[in-house]
Design a protein around this motif. Structure first.
Motif, PDB file in Angstrom:
ATOM      1  N   VAL A  93     -19.600 -22.742  19.708  1.00 61.80           N
ATOM      2  CA  VAL A  93     -18.477 -21.924  20.148  1.00 61.80           C
ATOM      3  C   VAL A  93     -18.656 -21.641  21.642  1.00 61.80           C
ATOM      4  O   VAL A  93     -19.588 -20.941  22.036  1.00 61.80           O
ATOM      5  CB  VAL A  93     -18.403 -20.595  19.364  1.00 61.80           C
ATOM      6  N   ALA A  94     -17.771 -22.200  22.474  1.00 61.19           N
ATOM      7  CA  ALA A  94     -17.870 -22.052  23.928  1.00 61.19           C
ATOM      8  C   ALA A  94     -16.999 -20.901  24.404  1.00 61.19           C
ATOM      9  O   ALA A  94     -15.835 -20.806  24.014  1.00 61.19           O
ATOM     10  CB  ALA A  94     -17.451 -23.344  24.620  1.00 61.19           C
ATOM     11  N   GLN A  95     -17.558 -20.044  25.218  1.00 59.98           N
ATOM     12  CA  GLN A  95     -16.784 -18.923  25.752  1.00 59.98           C
ATOM     13  C   GLN A  95     -15.968 -19.327  26.972  1.00 59.98           C
ATOM     14  O   GLN A  95     -15.038 -18.615  27.366  1.00 59.98           O
ATOM     15  CB  GLN A  95     -17.691 -17.728  26.087  1.00 59.98           C
ATOM     16  N   VAL A  96     -16.307 -20.455  27.590  1.00 61.19           N
ATOM     17  CA  VAL A  96     -15.560 -20.977  28.741  1.00 61.19           C
ATOM     18  C   VAL A  96     -15.583 -22.496  28.670  1.00 61.19           C
ATOM     19  O   VAL A  96     -16.389 -23.096  27.966  1.00 61.19           O
ATOM     20  CB  VAL A  96     -16.183 -20.529  30.087  1.00 61.19           C
ATOM     21  N   ASP A  97     -14.695 -23.118  29.438  1.00 60.90           N
ATOM     22  CA  ASP A  97     -14.723 -24.567  29.621  1.00 60.90           C
ATOM     23  C   ASP A  97     -15.782 -24.870  30.676  1.00 60.90           C
ATOM     24  O   ASP A  97     -15.630 -24.517  31.853  1.00 60.90           O
ATOM     25  CB  ASP A  97     -13.344 -25.045  30.078  1.00 60.90           C
ATOM     26  N   PHE A  98     -16.872 -25.504  30.265  1.00 67.13           N
ATOM     27  CA  PHE A  98     -17.999 -25.727  31.163  1.00 67.13           C
ATOM     28  C   PHE A  98     -17.615 -26.531  32.395  1.00 67.13           C
ATOM     29  O   PHE A  98     -18.157 -26.333  33.475  1.00 67.13           O
ATOM     30  CB  PHE A  98     -19.141 -26.429  30.418  1.00 67.13           C
ATOM     31  N   GLY A  99     -16.677 -27.481  32.251  1.00 67.87           N
ATOM     32  CA  GLY A  99     -16.268 -28.275  33.405  1.00 67.87           C
ATOM     33  C   GLY A  99     -15.501 -27.460  34.422  1.00 67.87           C
ATOM     34  O   GLY A  99     -15.744 -27.558  35.630  1.00 67.87           O
ATOM     35  N   SER A 100     -14.589 -26.628  33.942  1.00 68.29           N
ATOM     36  CA  SER A 100     -13.759 -25.828  34.853  1.00 68.29           C
ATOM     37  C   SER A 100     -14.560 -24.771  35.592  1.00 68.29           C
ATOM     38  O   SER A 100     -14.275 -24.461  36.750  1.00 68.29           O
ATOM     39  CB  SER A 100     -12.625 -25.166  34.071  1.00 68.29           C
ATOM     40  N   ILE A 101     -15.572 -24.204  34.930  1.00 70.99           N
ATOM     41  CA  ILE A 101     -16.298 -23.107  35.564  1.00 70.99           C
ATOM     42  C   ILE A 101     -17.051 -23.595  36.799  1.00 70.99           C
ATOM     43  O   ILE A 101     -17.228 -22.836  37.768  1.00 70.99           O
ATOM     44  CB  ILE A 101     -17.256 -22.422  34.562  1.00 70.99           C
ATOM     45  N   GLY A 102     -17.466 -24.866  36.811  1.00 70.67           N
ATOM     46  CA  GLY A 102     -18.136 -25.399  37.991  1.00 70.67           C
ATOM     47  C   GLY A 102     -17.224 -25.413  39.203  1.00 70.67           C
ATOM     48  O   GLY A 102     -17.637 -25.071  40.318  1.00 70.67           O
ATOM     49  N   THR A 103     -15.968 -25.779  38.994  1.00 74.88           N
ATOM     50  CA  THR A 103     -14.996 -25.771  40.079  1.00 74.88           C
ATOM     51  C   THR A 103     -14.722 -24.354  40.559  1.00 74.88           C
ATOM     52  O   THR A 103     -14.593 -24.099  41.767  1.00 74.88           O
ATOM     53  CB  THR A 103     -13.683 -26.443  39.631  1.00 74.88           C
ATOM     54  N   VAL A 104     -14.619 -23.426  39.623  1.00 73.03           N
ATOM     55  CA  VAL A 104     -14.408 -22.020  39.986  1.00 73.03           C
ATOM     56  C   VAL A 104     -15.567 -21.513  40.842  1.00 73.03           C
ATOM     57  O   VAL A 104     -15.362 -20.839  41.864  1.00 73.03           O
ATOM     58  CB  VAL A 104     -14.246 -21.149  38.727  1.00 73.03           C
ATOM     59  N   MET A 105     -16.798 -21.841  40.456  1.00 73.11           N
ATOM     60  CA  MET A 105     -17.966 -21.412  41.223  1.00 73.11           C
ATOM     61  C   MET A 105     -17.949 -22.012  42.625  1.00 73.11           C
ATOM     62  O   MET A 105     -18.250 -21.328  43.614  1.00 73.11           O
ATOM     63  CB  MET A 105     -19.245 -21.802  40.473  1.00 73.11           C
ATOM     64  N   ALA A 106     -17.600 -23.304  42.714  1.00 71.24           N
ATOM     65  CA  ALA A 106     -17.530 -23.956  44.028  1.00 71.24           C
ATOM     66  C   ALA A 106     -16.451 -23.320  44.898  1.00 71.24           C
ATOM     67  O   ALA A 106     -16.655 -23.093  46.101  1.00 71.24           O
ATOM     68  CB  ALA A 106     -17.258 -25.452  43.855  1.00 71.24           C
TER      69      ALA A 106
END
Length: 217
Positions: A137-150
């Motif tokens: 069960v993922a609380q976030v989309d792991f791929g998208s969060i990297g872009t948000v952090m960048a």
């Protein structure tokens, strides 16, 4: 191993394909299942809050079985999680809900628990290789969060400068995935060309260690 993206607190849908909301398993109240909620370790507010939510769901489902909230100490997280998973399988618990902090080291005990009939549900932080878990069960989309952090780094730095990452533990597979996603985003888009990632360090989820690592950076 199935993947589920948790889109809202009110709805948890277990599906037959990654993020494909089809063939939903409808929960039936009143069934008795003994379960263990196993965080990375005890003493962290976010895991206490997760336990509160789990207890609410347990009550809402009318499960007459026991929901146990237990975990290791921060200093013994990896070995402690493996030990608790092993015990859960031996006790033939119905399910273990794991926020993994042991990397793939927990696979043998998780697979042994599954062989004994225990469902292994990972949440927050999966088993990296996927072995030994029935559903994540993922609380976030792991791929998208990297872009948000960048993008956040780009905004804070004004598009140019050096940055570093202070993460939790080296075996926290969720945060490691976020970091790798962020690295990929930094490398893929020319707008990040003037931003340099100088280091990734770990504070071992301990306040004093994290503080000292931040000062060192």
């Amino acid at each position: 191993m199935k993947h589920v993206l948790l889109g809202a607190a009110a709805a948890l849908m277990l599906t037959t394909a990654n993020f494909a909301y089809a063939d939903t398993i409808k929960l039936e109240p009143g069934k008795e299942t003994n379960m263990v909620l196993l965080p990375k370790f005890l003493g962290i507010l976010v895991f206490d809050q997760a336990n509160e939510g789990a207890q609410e769901a347990h009550k809402e489902l009318g499960n007459p079985g026991k929901l146990e909230f237990t975990g290791p100490t921060p200093e013994n997280s990896t070995a402690g999680q493996i030990e608790i998973m092993t015990t859960a399988g031996t006790q033939k618990q119905g399910a273990v809900m794991l926020s993994n902090n042991a990397g793939d080291q927990i696979v043998p005990s998780a697979e042994a628990a599954q062989a004994a009939g225990t469902k292994v549900v990972t949440w927050d932080s999966p088993i990296p290789g996927g072995q030994g878990e029935s559903v994540f069960v993922a609380q976030v989309d792991f791929g998208s969060i990297g872009t948000v952090m960048a993008d956040m780094a780009h905004s804070i730095l004004g598009g140019k400068g050096q940055m570093a990452v202070l993460s939790a533990t080296p075996d926290a597979s969720n945060q490691n995935a976020w970091i790798e996603s962020m690295k990929a985003a930094l490398a893929a888009d020319p707008k990040y060309a003037d931003i340099e990632l100088v280091d990734v360090v770990y504070g071992d989820d301990q306040a004093e260690v994290s503080y000292n690592r931040a000062l060192a950076l």
